[in-house]
Design a protein around this motif. Structure first.
Motif, short mmCIF file in Angstrom:
data_model
loop_
_atom_site.label_atom_id
_atom_site.label_comp_id
_atom_site.label_asym_id
_atom_site.label_seq_id
_atom_site.Cartn_x
_atom_site.Cartn_y
_atom_site.Cartn_z
N LEU A 46 39.91 42.20 47.99
CA LEU A 46 39.66 42.74 46.65
C LEU A 46 38.60 41.89 45.96
CD1 LEU A 46 40.53 44.68 44.31
CD2 LEU A 46 42.13 42.88 43.63
N THR A 47 37.62 42.54 45.39
CA THR A 47 36.65 41.83 44.57
C THR A 47 36.52 42.55 43.24
OG1 THR A 47 34.43 40.85 44.53
CG2 THR A 47 34.60 43.08 45.42
N THR A 48 36.28 41.81 42.19
CA THR A 48 36.27 42.40 40.85
C THR A 48 35.08 41.93 40.03
OG1 THR A 48 37.63 40.61 39.95
CG2 THR A 48 38.80 42.54 40.81
N TRP A 49 34.74 42.74 39.05
CA TRP A 49 33.73 42.39 38.05
C TRP A 49 34.30 42.75 36.68
CZ3 TRP A 49 32.78 45.15 42.48
CH2 TRP A 49 31.90 44.56 43.41
N HIS A 50 34.18 41.88 35.72
CA HIS A 50 34.62 42.19 34.37
C HIS A 50 33.56 43.05 33.68
CE1 HIS A 50 38.14 39.68 34.50
NE2 HIS A 50 37.41 38.69 34.98
N ILE A 51 34.02 44.09 32.99
CA ILE A 51 33.09 45.06 32.42
C ILE A 51 33.38 45.30 30.95
CG2 ILE A 51 32.92 46.22 34.66
CD1 ILE A 51 34.68 48.45 33.46
N GLU A 52 32.38 45.87 30.29
CA GLU A 52 32.51 46.35 28.91
C GLU A 52 31.88 47.74 28.84
OE1 GLU A 52 30.92 43.75 26.00
OE2 GLU A 52 32.00 41.98 26.74
N PHE A 53 32.58 48.67 28.20
CA PHE A 53 32.05 50.02 28.08
C PHE A 53 30.96 50.08 27.02
CE2 PHE A 53 35.81 51.21 30.44
CZ PHE A 53 35.33 52.25 31.24
N ALA A 54 30.05 51.05 27.20
CA ALA A 54 28.92 51.19 26.28
C ALA A 54 29.40 51.55 24.88
CB ALA A 54 27.96 52.26 26.79
N LEU A 101 36.29 46.19 37.00
CA LEU A 101 35.82 47.06 38.07
C LEU A 101 36.21 46.41 39.38
CD1 LEU A 101 34.03 49.56 38.82
CD2 LEU A 101 32.12 47.96 38.95
N TYR A 102 36.82 47.18 40.27
CA TYR A 102 37.29 46.58 41.51
C TYR A 102 36.88 47.42 42.71
CZ TYR A 102 40.94 50.15 41.58
OH TYR A 102 41.60 51.35 41.61
N HIS A 105 22.66 41.22 32.36
CA HIS A 105 23.77 42.12 32.67
C HIS A 105 23.28 43.25 33.57
CE1 HIS A 105 21.75 44.08 29.27
NE2 HIS A 105 22.22 45.22 29.76
N ILE A 106 24.25 44.01 34.07
CA ILE A 106 23.96 45.21 34.85
C ILE A 106 24.53 46.40 34.10
CG2 ILE A 106 24.34 46.41 37.04
CD1 ILE A 106 24.79 43.68 38.35
N LYS A 107 23.74 47.42 33.90
CA LYS A 107 24.22 48.64 33.26
C LYS A 107 24.53 49.66 34.35
CE LYS A 107 23.23 52.31 29.92
NZ LYS A 107 22.24 52.89 28.96
N VAL A 108 25.77 50.15 34.35
CA VAL A 108 26.22 51.11 35.35
C VAL A 108 26.43 52.46 34.66
CG1 VAL A 108 27.93 51.65 37.12
CG2 VAL A 108 27.38 49.26 36.60
N PHE A 118 28.82 41.85 33.07
CA PHE A 118 28.23 40.59 32.64
C PHE A 118 28.67 39.48 33.58
CE2 PHE A 118 28.38 43.18 28.83
CZ PHE A 118 27.13 42.96 28.27
N GLY A 119 27.70 38.86 34.22
CA GLY A 119 28.01 37.72 35.07
C GLY A 119 28.27 36.49 34.23
N SER A 120 29.19 35.67 34.65
CA SER A 120 29.51 34.45 33.91
C SER A 120 28.57 33.33 34.34
CB SER A 120 30.97 34.03 34.19
OG SER A 120 31.87 35.01 33.72
#
Length: 211
Positions: free
Chosen positions: A39-47, A71-72, A162-165, A176-178
């Motif tokens: 499992l790998t994850t990324w913390h996200i924020e909605f637009a 996001l996983y 950041h990356i916008k998906v 957002f990468g830490s």
């Protein structure tokens, strides 16, 4: 804490780091052989604040965990396992490299002549390791996303910070990468200390010549 105690503590940390790094890398590689998912994850924020955490993105084994903003992706592929192992080895290697430099530095401090020609170089080695580690931890998040997230290049745009998906059938969100500013600050601080040791070494040399 005395210099001797610090030296022993660094030795212990170095041994633990090497063992943990090799063990985790081996585990990462062998998990797919047993059909275990990683499992790998990324913390996200909605637009928008109205974004739903219940949306499941269209590609097979990935989605957004309910109410967590994470996001996983789950996979048992060897490609991901190898990349995870390499990342572990790189991170562990940088930490070990820094600990080796600190170990030698503390060893020098236990002598009657702490200002040695090698001291500034050792401090620069540790400082470089800290800065490289901060950059690696940040860049790894981005690389991992584009390598293993399905259709990443079609639905995501990279903006350095950041990356916008933008999924075809869902709310846009940001990843957002830490960035570990503490590691960067520690690296810059050690670079300054190495400069101070360079000046101290110069003064010590001049004093020896006068004597």
């Amino acid at each position: 804490m005395t210099t001797t105690h610090s030296y022993r503590l660094i030795n212990f940390a170095l041994v633990i780091t090497v063992i943990a790094t090799l063990s985790l890398a081996v585990v990462a590689i062998i998990l797919p052989a047993f059909g275990e998912h990683m499992l790998t994850t990324w913390h996200i924020e909605f637009a928008s604040s109205a974004g739903s955490y219940h949306d499941v993105l269209p590609a097979g084994k990935w989605g957004i965990e309910s109410n967590q903003g994470t996001l996983y992706i789950q996979t048992s592929g060897f490609g991901f396992a190898i990349s995870r192992a390499l990342t572990i080895l790189l991170i562990g290697g940088l930490i070990s490299y820094a600990l080796c430099g600190l170990r030698q530095f503390m060893n020098d401090l236990q002598t009657d002549r702490p200002f040695k020609i090698s001291t500034p170089t050792l401090l620069k080695k540790v400082a470089t390791s800290f800065i490289a580690l901060a950059v690696l931890l940040y860049v790894e998040v981005i690389i991992r996303f584009y390598l293993f997230m399905p259709d990443a290049f079609e639905i995501a745009s990279f903006y350095v910070t950041h990356i916008k998906v933008s999924p075809a059938h869902g709310e846009s969100f940001y990843i957002f990468g830490s960035f570990y500013w503490g590691l960067l600050a520690a690296g810059l601080f050690l670079l300054a200390i190495s400069r101070a040791f360079t000046l101290g070494l110069s003064l010590q040399t001049e004093n020896d010549e006068i004597i």
